[in-house]
Write a protein that holds these residues in place. Structure first.
Motif, mmCIF file in Angstrom:
data_model
loop_
_atom_site.group_PDB
_atom_site.id
_atom_site.type_symbol
_atom_site.label_atom_id
_atom_site.label_comp_id
_atom_site.label_asym_id
_atom_site.label_seq_id
_atom_site.Cartn_x
_atom_site.Cartn_y
_atom_site.Cartn_z
ATOM 1 N N LEU A 88 0.780 -1.084 -0.032
ATOM 2 C CA LEU A 88 0.105 -0.022 -0.022
ATOM 3 C C LEU A 88 0.912 1.276 0.017
ATOM 4 C CD1 LEU A 88 -2.616 -1.164 2.423
ATOM 5 C CD2 LEU A 88 -2.718 -1.077 -0.013
ATOM 6 N N GLY A 89 2.116 1.238 0.515
ATOM 7 C CA GLY A 89 2.881 2.315 0.498
ATOM 8 C C GLY A 89 3.584 2.832 -1.066
ATOM 9 N N THR A 90 3.804 1.473 -1.636
ATOM 10 C CA THR A 90 4.263 1.670 -3.196
ATOM 11 C C THR A 90 2.689 2.369 -3.701
ATOM 12 O OG1 THR A 90 5.610 -0.302 -2.921
ATOM 13 C CG2 THR A 90 4.729 0.519 -5.168
ATOM 14 N N GLU A 91 1.647 1.939 -3.632
ATOM 15 C CA GLU A 91 0.524 2.348 -4.392
ATOM 16 C C GLU A 91 0.421 3.813 -4.022
ATOM 17 O OE1 GLU A 91 -4.238 1.674 -5.091
ATOM 18 O OE2 GLU A 91 -3.144 0.670 -3.281
ATOM 19 N N TYR A 92 0.364 4.181 -2.745
ATOM 20 C CA TYR A 92 0.374 5.569 -2.087
ATOM 21 C C TYR A 92 1.235 6.454 -2.716
ATOM 22 C CZ TYR A 92 -0.944 9.226 1.063
ATOM 23 O OH TYR A 92 -1.391 10.348 1.669
ATOM 24 N N THR A 93 2.473 6.056 -2.870
ATOM 25 C CA THR A 93 3.578 6.818 -3.443
ATOM 26 C C THR A 93 3.030 7.565 -4.977
ATOM 27 O OG1 THR A 93 5.024 5.217 -3.759
ATOM 28 C CG2 THR A 93 5.237 6.511 -1.753
ATOM 29 N N GLN A 94 2.520 6.537 -5.583
ATOM 30 C CA GLN A 94 2.235 6.760 -6.957
ATOM 31 C C GLN A 94 0.690 7.272 -7.204
ATOM 32 O OE1 GLN A 94 3.545 3.555 -9.562
ATOM 33 N NE2 GLN A 94 4.479 2.696 -7.834
ATOM 34 N N ALA A 95 -0.048 6.862 -6.423
ATOM 35 C CA ALA A 95 -1.440 7.180 -6.650
ATOM 36 C C ALA A 95 -2.026 8.377 -5.794
ATOM 37 C CB ALA A 95 -2.390 6.106 -6.559
ATOM 38 N N ASN A 96 -1.278 8.556 -4.570
ATOM 39 C CA ASN A 96 -1.673 9.449 -3.545
ATOM 40 C C ASN A 96 -3.048 8.902 -3.004
ATOM 41 O OD1 ASN A 96 0.160 11.503 -3.007
ATOM 42 N ND2 ASN A 96 -0.163 12.188 -4.828
ATOM 43 N N ALA A 97 -3.397 7.481 -3.195
ATOM 44 C CA ALA A 97 -4.589 7.222 -2.617
ATOM 45 C C ALA A 97 -4.356 5.788 -2.372
ATOM 46 C CB ALA A 97 -5.846 7.220 -3.721
ATOM 47 N N ILE A 98 -5.274 4.896 -1.684
ATOM 48 C CA ILE A 98 -5.167 3.592 -1.324
ATOM 49 C C ILE A 98 -6.556 2.965 -2.095
ATOM 50 C CG2 ILE A 98 -5.277 1.735 0.158
ATOM 51 C CD1 ILE A 98 -3.136 3.481 1.881
#
Length: 289
Positions: free
Chosen positions: A157-167
């Motif tokens: 989720l950290g990887t997703e959040y850094t790219q999408a600014n969302a989960i």
């Protein structure tokens, strides 16, 4: 003096799929929202791999100085087998933690996701405290919890959040599956080490549960991972294709469920890691299409 090959073996390469898979899945979840960024994904990968190698050396050091690794089956133990100076192994662990921290700071700075800094710091502390310090939680049966939280939920989720600014919900399902598969690697490892850990007083979850329940836990983790993958089909119909990757764990599942012990369980660790990585790679196209 340890050779280069022994230092590489001490990094335990078979565990590295547990670091790569969450970054792949987190990036795929971001791609599903059309927000994937390769540069940030590479930095996240450096963070995850560095922490994995760091915790492997840290475990080698801490278990070695406690005498837990005096009589073990499996990979090289640099300290336990008196191959390398303990201080050098400890230094190697913190060097890799440093690489991970530096890449992590670069990642959150570029992504403007400053919220992840305390979580990253907690990950490093938890990596050391797994078998290090006065009261390591790995000796109290909480190792799998650490792996699920940090190499499952946080890494994905950290990887997703850094790219999408969302989960996303798909990201959460992917993180649960990643956490289960990464935990299964540790379960297989600790199942193999029940005899030596019992003698050394290391109360891993496998020691606490006993042989039979640990084998059922290993299977259960695959069942949950498969179920989470299946649920992704509600948003991405072809996501269950990734289940093909889990078939690569068949030799490991067979070994665990047939009652194999000692060295006969070593392949289970490798095949579980490979299955996790291939499963993650097979998720990319269904999520990103």
């Amino acid at each position: 003096m340890a050779s280069l090959a022994q230092w590489v073996a001490g990094a335990r390469p078979r565990t590295l799929p547990a670091a790569v898979a969450p970054v792949v899945v987190g990036t795929a979840a971001a791609a599903a929202e059309d927000t994937a960024q390769l540069g940030l994904a590479v930095l996240a990968l450096i963070v995850a791999v560095s922490l994995q190698i760091g915790v492997n050396y840290a475990n080698d050091y801490s278990d070695g100085i406690r005498g837990t690794d005096e009589d073990r089956v499996g990979p090289v133990r640099l300290v336990g087998q008196r191959i390398a100076n303990p201080d050098n192994v400890k230094l190697m662990a913190f060097l890799w933690f440093g690489v991970g921290a530096f890449a992590g700071l670069a990642l959150v700075a570029l992504a403007q996701t400053w919220l992840l800094i305390p979580l990253g710091a907690l990950a490093v502390v938890a990596a050391w405290r797994y078998t290090g310090g006065d009261n390591p939680y790995g000796y109290r049966g909480l190792g799998e919890v650490y792996v699920f939280l940090f190499f499952g939920l946080l890494a994905t989720l950290g990887t997703e959040y850094t790219q999408a600014n969302a989960i996303s919900l798909v990201g959460v399902l992917g993180a649960i599956a990643v956490g289960c598969l990464a935990s299964a690697i540790l379960v297989a490892n600790n199942l193999r080490d029940i005899p030596s850990d019992t003698v050394a007083g290391k109360q891993t979850l496998a020691v606490r549960l006993g042989d039979a329940k640990t084998r059922r836990l290993y299977l259960g983790l695959f069942v949950v991972a498969a179920a989470a993958t299946g649920l992704m089909a509600f948003w991405h119909p072809f996501a269950p294709v990734a289940l093909v990757g889990l078939l690569l764990a068949a030799p490991g599942l067979k070994a665990v469920l047939s009652g194999a012990t000692g060295k006969a369980l070593v392949p289970a660790i490798a095949t579980t890691g490979i299955a996790e990585l291939v499963w993650a790679l097979l998720l990319v196209y269904p999520l990103a299409r």
